[in-house]
Write a protein that holds these residues in place. Structure first.
Motif, PDB file in Angstrom:
ATOM      1  N   LEU A   1       0.845  -1.184   0.000  1.00  0.00           N
ATOM      2  CA  LEU A   1       0.000   0.000   0.000  1.00  0.00           C
ATOM      3  C   LEU A   1       0.882   1.236   0.000  1.00  0.00           C
ATOM      4  O   LEU A   1       1.831   1.331   0.790  1.00  0.00           O
ATOM      5  CB  LEU A   1      -0.910   0.018   1.238  1.00  0.00           C
ATOM      6  CG  LEU A   1      -1.800   1.252   1.433  1.00  0.00           C
ATOM      7  CD1 LEU A   1      -2.847   1.329   0.332  1.00  0.00           C
ATOM      8  CD2 LEU A   1      -2.469   1.216   2.807  1.00  0.00           C
ATOM      9  N   ASP A   2       0.569   2.182  -0.889  1.00  0.00           N
ATOM     10  CA  ASP A   2       1.317   3.441  -1.015  1.00  0.00           C
ATOM     11  C   ASP A   2       0.318   4.590  -0.902  1.00  0.00           C
ATOM     12  O   ASP A   2      -0.564   4.741  -1.745  1.00  0.00           O
ATOM     13  CB  ASP A   2       2.047   3.482  -2.365  1.00  0.00           C
ATOM     14  CG  ASP A   2       2.889   4.744  -2.538  1.00  0.00           C
ATOM     15  OD1 ASP A   2       2.881   5.615  -1.652  1.00  0.00           O
ATOM     16  OD2 ASP A   2       3.566   4.859  -3.582  1.00  0.00           O
ATOM     17  N   LEU A   3       0.453   5.401   0.160  1.00  0.00           N
ATOM     18  CA  LEU A   3      -0.421   6.545   0.380  1.00  0.00           C
ATOM     19  C   LEU A   3       0.394   7.823   0.325  1.00  0.00           C
ATOM     20  O   LEU A   3       1.480   7.897   0.912  1.00  0.00           O
ATOM     21  CB  LEU A   3      -1.122   6.436   1.738  1.00  0.00           C
ATOM     22  CG  LEU A   3      -2.036   5.224   1.942  1.00  0.00           C
ATOM     23  CD1 LEU A   3      -2.565   5.203   3.364  1.00  0.00           C
ATOM     24  CD2 LEU A   3      -3.178   5.229   0.937  1.00  0.00           C
ATOM     25  N   ASP A   4      -0.138   8.822  -0.358  1.00  0.00           N
ATOM     26  CA  ASP A   4       0.575  10.079  -0.568  1.00  0.00           C
ATOM     27  C   ASP A   4      -0.432  11.212  -0.438  1.00  0.00           C
ATOM     28  O   ASP A   4      -1.500  11.174  -1.058  1.00  0.00           O
ATOM     29  CB  ASP A   4       1.190  10.067  -1.980  1.00  0.00           C
ATOM     30  CG  ASP A   4       2.182  11.188  -2.197  1.00  0.00           C
ATOM     31  OD1 ASP A   4       2.402  11.990  -1.276  1.00  0.00           O
ATOM     32  OD2 ASP A   4       2.744  11.267  -3.309  1.00  0.00           O
ATOM     33  N   GLY A   5      -0.098  12.233   0.370  1.00  0.00           N
ATOM     34  CA  GLY A   5      -1.058  13.312   0.495  1.00  0.00           C
ATOM     35  C   GLY A   5      -0.630  14.386   1.467  1.00  0.00           C
ATOM     36  O   GLY A   5       0.541  14.497   1.838  1.00  0.00           O
ATOM     37  N   SER A   6      -1.612  15.176   1.902  1.00  0.00           N
ATOM     38  CA  SER A   6      -1.368  16.331   2.756  1.00  0.00           C
ATOM     39  C   SER A   6      -2.080  16.155   4.086  1.00  0.00           C
ATOM     40  O   SER A   6      -3.186  15.599   4.151  1.00  0.00           O
ATOM     41  CB  SER A   6      -1.852  17.604   2.065  1.00  0.00           C
ATOM     42  OG  SER A   6      -1.767  18.709   2.943  1.00  0.00           O
ATOM     43  N   LEU A   7      -1.435  16.656   5.151  1.00  0.00           N
ATOM     44  CA  LEU A   7      -2.024  16.621   6.485  1.00  0.00           C
ATOM     45  C   LEU A   7      -2.529  17.984   6.924  1.00  0.00           C
ATOM     46  O   LEU A   7      -3.008  18.136   8.052  1.00  0.00           O
ATOM     47  CB  LEU A   7      -0.997  16.090   7.498  1.00  0.00           C
ATOM     48  CG  LEU A   7      -0.547  14.640   7.295  1.00  0.00           C
ATOM     49  CD1 LEU A   7       0.595  14.304   8.250  1.00  0.00           C
ATOM     50  CD2 LEU A   7      -1.705  13.675   7.513  1.00  0.00           C
ATOM     51  N   SER A   8      -2.398  18.984   6.059  1.00  0.00           N
ATOM     52  CA  SER A   8      -2.866  20.324   6.396  1.00  0.00           C
ATOM     53  C   SER A   8      -3.524  20.954   5.171  1.00  0.00           C
ATOM     54  O   SER A   8      -3.193  20.625   4.028  1.00  0.00           O
ATOM     55  CB  SER A   8      -1.714  21.197   6.888  1.00  0.00           C
ATOM     56  OG  SER A   8      -0.740  21.374   5.870  1.00  0.00           O
ATOM     57  N   LYS A   9      -4.454  21.877   5.408  1.00  0.00           N
ATOM     58  CA  LYS A   9      -5.164  22.500   4.309  1.00  0.00           C
ATOM     59  C   LYS A   9      -4.248  23.334   3.421  1.00  0.00           C
ATOM     60  O   LYS A   9      -4.470  23.441   2.212  1.00  0.00           O
ATOM     61  CB  LYS A   9      -6.299  23.366   4.855  1.00  0.00           C
ATOM     62  CG  LYS A   9      -7.438  22.562   5.473  1.00  0.00           C
ATOM     63  CD  LYS A   9      -8.568  23.473   5.914  1.00  0.00           C
ATOM     64  CE  LYS A   9      -9.725  22.657   6.497  1.00  0.00           C
ATOM     65  NZ  LYS A   9     -10.841  23.532   6.938  1.00  0.00           N
TER      66      LYS A   9
END
Length: 804
Positions: A261-269
């Motif tokens: 599993l590979d997850l990529d993203g942002s934790l802040s707006k």
């Protein structure tokens, strides 16, 4: 006659006008989520070859579309694709605007990621010059190649993508042990030299790997001390700022079950705080009986953009393995190589597994003072723990080939603290452009191993028979080892200590003349290193300056030629037979090459010739006391060869990779103390004279079967020499053929590969003089024993991945 031509032209014009009046046109503007134009976005009519690329203003246009119901597709590299159903009426001019979910900044990152494999090295290689203009042979294996070839670890056929790179002895899936240009090359991870002992590090699982960079020859801009043949640098996955994910499942022969599993993203707006998380797990058997390699991996990364100029990244890589003992891959024979069935094993069920925990953490600080100057500082800590065993026969019957299997304890641990600070800058003095790289490196490496205890599984009265193997309870029982004392204490008694400390400073200036077409690189590194070996009494210290000079000239924007002189050195430990001070091994590399990018960077080619001279290398003195062994200086070795690498897109949907290397390693001088043991012109083992690889892939671009593809590759090794000894049989030529199918549809990708299609009996090995008997132990003497590792017979691997 003239009237006829005029009439024909008029008819043609009327017919064309009529057809165009019947067809339709579609146009529109593509913007990012923050309202900026989105350039270089591909717009296509599915099922046809009609495509368009948005311009700098985001505008696209497709003409001459036949009336009917169609699907309009919008995509760009790693950006999330979009599709929309459209109806084209006769003569219609349709307008369709799109808003992609990426911001302008994220879209720029997408294109940087898409270009970096072909144009630039990673940040961890420290270079700001494009690969085309860098005066050295550097090859990159990217994610696309890893996925298509179903590479799941560093030992899983990845080296086929780089000219001259081979694995002389496989060591299963435990250690990569990659050789190139006549020697084992150094292992790097994110710019850090992670070699703590000859046997490490643990092969990297590809679940957390973004790309692998191979640097041929000495690399003063990265390498403080190490073999001059080169290095490979594992670049781990980092957050991209694009919210996306991928899940993949793999099934294969010999009980391979794997999920990732590979997850990529942002934790802040505000998207300043980003994350990347990769996890994977596998159960993996082997074509050899009772052998297994099970792992799970976790690799989280967090980055925080403090402001437009400063970013901090925190990363952890954890690999946890449970496998059969080290050496279970080897087969021993009195008759030669490849004499037993491929599934034969000398291990035994009931032996406890070897467990390895390989963990590393990184903290990286990046600050751009302005567009021309950037400071990068990073620290890393590696911790490796191994609790297990190794297997190696202790005795062989020189007539029957029956033997005693021996199991030795192999507990080990390694702690490494590493740090780097480097500065990249650019300025001008008149018409000369200067590109500066300056930095300091430091490391403290400690490796402790206990291999001082062993146990025979078999007895003289009940030898193991490879032709009729028995795998019940061993005649001599299972080993029970004493682990009551701390490992460090046991390592001293076993002679298993390897420690190293070094610090170095490095400065490089690339001067560009004549509108930057001619580039002169001048550099130097000063390194101070000390190390302890064996029982802790063998100590050596060395200080050495290694210069570097390179020249690169751009004949045009796509073609450059270069020349390079670079040095490396390796500190040595031991005691000279005749006394005296130990000198480090020095390596001098001279390299010439030509690089060419073809058809708007769709093809990349590199042709290089090199010569590496190694001096002052020690070898064991066979006339010394076995209880207190000493060493002698061998003399001088040379490795030389030619390398050709080709990769790129030949036609839409048709990609290719091909490479060839000629390699030769010889002894060119013999020191006085080694006369009679070695001769000038003698082969240095551990390479193949001719290494060739190719991998081709074609994906249908239109029609009902759009997305269906065919791929395949071949590896050929001719003129193979054994791994370590120049005696014994030369290995036969090697030919492996692989191929398969893949299908990409929407967010899914299915891949099926068949490896070793010809079902060839493939192996690598070497020659060893093993204690042998004929009748009883009193007759024991050293006799030839051939040892080798077989590769799997024909086998398959199936993967399915889903991107979201």
């Amino acid at each position: 006659m003239k009237q006829k031509h005029t009439l024909l032209l008029l008819c043609s014009f009327l017919i064309t006008s009529f057809l165009m009046a019947q067809s339709g046109k579609i146009s529109g503007v593509i913007t990012t989520s923050d309202g900026k134009p989105a350039p270089y976005i591909t717009v296509a009519i599915r099922g046809t070859q009609q495509t368009s690329l948005s311009n700098e203003e985001g505008y696209y246009e497709i003409k001459n579309i036949k009336p009917g119901n169609w699907t309009l597709s919008v995509s760009a590299a790693e950006a999330a694709p979009q599709e929309r159903a459209i109806v084209i009426a006769k003569g219609a001019m349709l307008t369709e605007h799109f808003v992609i979910k990426e911001t302008a900044r994220e879209l720029d990152a997408v294109f940087v990621n898409a270009r970096k494999s072909t144009e630039h090295a990673s940040v961890s290689l420290r270079l700001k010059t494009s690969l085309l203009e860098t005066p050295q042979n550097i090859q990159v294996v990217d994610q696309a190649a890893l996925a298509q070839q179903q590479v799941i670890s560093m030992s899983d056929g990845l080296v086929r993508n780089v000219s001259g790179a081979t694995r002389v002895e496989h060591w299963g899936d435990l250690y990569a042990n990659i050789t190139a240009r006549g020697s084992q090359i150094q292992a790097f991870r994110n710019g850090f030299n992670v070699v703590a002992s000859y046997w490490g590090p643990l092969t990297e699982d590809m679940s957390f790997v973004d790309r692998v960079e191979f640097v041929k020859g000495p690399a003063g801009f990265m390498l403080a001390n190490g073999d001059p043949s080169g290095l490979y640098n594992i670049v781990t996955k980092k957050p991209t700022g694009i919210t996306k994910g991928e899940v993949n499942l793999t099934l294969g022969s010999f009980d391979l079950y794997r999920a990732g599993l590979d997850l990529d993203g942002s934790l802040s707006k505000d998207k300043k705080l980003l994350y990347r998380l990769n996890i994977a797990a596998q159960n993996r058997g082997s074509h050899r009986n009772f052998e297994y390699n099970n792992r799970y991996i976790i690799a989280p990364v967090i980055s925080y953009q403090l402001d437009e100029k400063t970013k901090v990244t925190l990363e952890y890589n954890g690999q946890f393995a449970k496998m059969t003992e080290v050496g279970s891959y080897y087969i021993f024979s009195r008759s030669g190589y490849g004499t037993y069935p491929r599934n034969l094993t000398f291990t035994n069920p009931g032996l406890p597994p070897t467990r390895i925990n390989d963990q590393s953490g990184y903290l990286t600080f990046e600050h751009a003072f302005n567009p021309n100057w950037k400071l990068t500082a990073q620290g890393s800590y590696f911790r490796y723990n191994q609790a297990g065993m190794s297997s190696w026969p202790s005795l062989m019957d020189s007539v029957t080939g029956h033997l005693i299997r021996n199991i030795g304890l192999w507990d080990a641990k390694s702690n490494m603290a590493l740090g780097q600070v480097f500065l990249n800058g650019e300025f001008r003095t008149g018409t000369v452009r200067h590109r500066i790289l300056a930095g300091v490196d430091a490391a403290d490496k400690k490796y402790y191993a206990d291999w001082g205890q062993s146990h025979d599984l078999d007895t003289l009265g009940a030898l193991f028979d490879p032709e009729n193997p028995g795998y019940g309870v061993p005649d001599n029982g299972y080993p029970v080892f004493d682990r009551s004392k701390p490992l460090e204490e046991r390592a001293i008694a076993a002679g298993g200590i390897q420690t190293q400390r070094y610090s170095s400073i490095y400065v490089q200036d690339e001067l560009a003349f004549f509108r930057e077409r001619l580039r002169l690189t001048l550099a130097g590194r000063y390194t101070d290193v000390s190390q302890i070996y064996g029982t802790g009494t063998d100590f050596s210290k060395a200080r050495h300056f290694t210069p570097r000079a390179g020249l690169s000239y751009s004949i045009d924007q796509t073609l450059s030629v270069y020349g390079l002189y670079d040095q490396a050195f390796i500190p040595q430990t031991g005691v000279l037979t005749n006394g005296g001070k130990l000198k480090p091994v020095t390596g001098n590399n001279m390299e010439l090459g030509i690089k060419k990018n073809w058809f708007h960077n769709r093809w990349m080619t590199t042709l290089s010739v090199y010569r590496i001279l190694k001096q002052n290398e020690l070898t064991a003195d066979p006339q010394s006391d076995p209880g207190a062994p000493t060493s002698i200086v061998l003399g001088e070795k040379v490795a030389r060869g030619v390398e050709l690498d080709i990769r790129g897109t030949i036609l839409p949907g048709f990609t290719a990779m091909a490479n060839y290397a000629f390699t030769e390693g010889l002894i060119t001088k013999v020191a006085p103390g080694a006369a009679g043991l070695y001769t000038v012109g003698q082969i240095v083992p551990g390479y193949a004279r001719h290494t060739s690889n190719a991998w081709f892939s074609y994906e249908l671009q239109t029609g009902a079967l759009q997305g269906l593809g065919l791929s395949g590759g071949v590896t050929s090794l001719i003129g193979r020499y054994t791994g370590w000894s120049i005696e014994g049989q030369q290995l036969p030529d090697y030919l492996k053929l692989d191929g398969g199918l893949f299908y990409t549809r929407d967010r899914y990708r299915f891949t099926l590969n068949v490896f070793n299609i010809l079902d060839s009996y493939l192996y690598t090995g070497s020659y060893y003089e093993m204690p042998s008997i004929y009748g009883d132990w009193s007759q024991a003497s050293l006799k030839p024993a051939y040892y080798y590792q077989t590769e799997p017979p024909r086998n398959i691997r199936f993967s399915v991945s889903y991107r979201f």
